[in-house]
Design a protein around this motif. Structure first.
Motif, PDB file in Angstrom:
ATOM      1  N   SER A 136       0.835  -1.203   0.000  1.00 21.28           N
ATOM      2  CA  SER A 136       0.000   0.000   0.000  1.00 21.28           C
ATOM      3  C   SER A 136       0.873   1.257   0.000  1.00 21.28           C
ATOM      4  N   ASP A 137       1.974   1.244   0.790  1.00 24.97           N
ATOM      5  CA  ASP A 137       2.893   2.394   0.825  1.00 24.97           C
ATOM      6  C   ASP A 137       3.531   2.638  -0.537  1.00 24.97           C
ATOM      7  N   ALA A 138       3.738   1.550  -1.309  1.00 25.17           N
ATOM      8  CA  ALA A 138       4.336   1.687  -2.641  1.00 25.17           C
ATOM      9  C   ALA A 138       3.264   1.932  -3.714  1.00 25.17           C
ATOM     10  N   ASN A 139       2.030   2.188  -3.281  1.00 28.00           N
ATOM     11  CA  ASN A 139       0.918   2.417  -4.221  1.00 28.00           C
ATOM     12  C   ASN A 139       0.682   1.253  -5.165  1.00 28.00           C
ATOM     13  N   ILE A 140       0.811   0.040  -4.638  1.00 24.43           N
ATOM     14  CA  ILE A 140       0.532  -1.148  -5.442  1.00 24.43           C
ATOM     15  C   ILE A 140      -0.782  -1.743  -4.942  1.00 24.43           C
TER      16      ILE A 140
END
Ligand SMILES: *Cc1c(COP(=O)(O)O)cnc(C)c1O
Length: 374
Positions: free
Chosen positions: A308-312
């Motif tokens: 989620s932090d890596a926008n995946i």
């Protein structure tokens, strides 16, 4: 989003030139309910799956409900299904007054565990006062269930087999048999995020049985006989819209290529991720439709944050087994715990596998997972 879990806009660009004239044609002829596109699409999809009949309906949930209505499921009946699935599978059983009986799953395939199914049927037969009537096999994440084993158990106990193929349209079982012919009745969904999705709700039912097919046509329009105001059974308003059928006809033009691409992505993930997480099991000779690529790790909650932090895009299908859901807990007194389903809910996470992701996107997902679990 760096990599979306699913990308319907990319698909829309690909089909736009084919889709828009089809939509205009429906608006021009104005037959919004059971217009010609519905029947054309049903024929096309039946042929594609090798099924004799396909009946378009209003959703995957209604398809499942109608399957159970047509085989006469009612109060006092036991219907066996996996505890690790989407709630609709159990809901339709309970809506008819019958009892959903939850069975554990196989941790590698996520599908119903045949030996636990066999044990559970015997237990219910001996100790519950319920009458075993049907097995609902769910092809979770796109992988067909173990139908040879399930059908053998069904014939031993005289049960019907319903396939919940909401996630598996386009998949192939042993001997090249396609989803649509693997159960007595197969229900699928065209919810937008499924492998074959429309732009709203929709579903279909497949069968080779002429009488059942006629029942589905009747039930989806209030239980009519051939005359529209001669009502011969309880039915529903559960038709597939003409406009959704036209959208599905357009999506059929890219469907095979999309399934191919999903398979290619799954192979890249398998090679890159094994050793880092548990990858989904691929039974010999069976081809999944890859609705989801679902991995298992004890550090699931950590991995979810990393992605989620890596926008995946990522999702947890499913966070709670059905036998622990408030609506169904009344069943637990005749059942023991279901340890595999319970463990999976803590360990699974689904990662992007839509057909429009690039090889770079795949690498980004893989590298993020590897780094995150380092
Ligand atoms: C999506 C889904 C359904 C329900 O389909 P809808 O079209 O949303 O009603 C049923 N079973 C499973 C396993 C699903 O994934």
């Amino acid at each position: 989003m760096a990599v979306a879990l699913i990308d319907l806009q990319a698909q829309r660009e690909v089909i736009r030139a084919d889709l828009e004239p089809r939509l205009s044609a429906v608006m021009a002829h104005g037959k919004f309910i059971l217009g010609p596109e519905v029947n054309e699409f049903e024929r096309e999809l039946a042929d594609k799956c090798g099924a004799r009949y396909c009946v378009g309906v209003s959703s995957g949930t209604d398809a499942l409900l109608m399957a159970l209505m047509a085989i006469g499921i009612s109060r006092g009946d036991a219907v066996f299904l996996p505890a690790f699935t989407f709630p609709a599978t159990a809901e339709v059983v309970a809506l008819l007054g019958a009892t959903p009986v939850f069975v554990d799953v196989n941790e590698g395939t996520f599908n119903i565990d045949s030996s636990h199914l066999h044990e559970t049927i015997i237990k219910i037969q001996k100790h519950s006062g319920l009458i075993p009537k049907a097995i609902m096999a769910v092809d979770l994440f796109g992988l067909p269930a173990a139908y040879d084993e399930i059908r053998a158990i069904a014939s031993e106990f005289g049960l019907r087999v319903i396939g919940d193929a909401a996630q598996s349209l386009g998949a192939e079982y042993l001997r090249g048999d396609k989803v649509g012919v693997l159960a007595d009745v197969t229900a699928t969904s065209f919810f937008p995020a499924k492998p074959l999705g429309c732009y709203g709700d929709g579903g279909a039912i497949f069968t080779d049985d002429e009488e059942l097919a006629a029942l589905f046509v009747s039930i989806r329009a209030h239980g009519k006989a051939s005359d529209r105001y001669d009502i011969v059974r309880l039915g529903l308003n559960a038709r597939l819209d003409t406009i959704q059928a036209a959208i599905l006809q357009s999506k059929m033009t890219v469907f095979d290529a999309e399934i191919e691409r999903r398979r290619a992505i799954s192979l890249k993930y398998d090679a890159a991720l094994s050793g880092y997480v548990h990858i989904p099991e691929k039974p010999e000779g069976i081809l999944s439709a890859w609705a989801q690529y679902t991995i298992r790790t004890e550090r699931r909650d950590h991995l979810k944050n990393v992605l989620s932090d890596a926008n995946i895009g990522n999702a947890i299908y499913y966070p709670k087994p059905l036998h622990h859901q408030t609506a169904y807990v009344q069943n637990t007194d005749i059942l023991s715990s279901l340890p595999v389903s319970e463990a999976l809910c803590k360990e699974v996470i689904s990662i992007p596998i839509h057909p429009y992701m690039s090889d770079n996107d795949i690498d980004m997902v893989v590298e993020t997972i590897k780094k995150g679990l380092h």
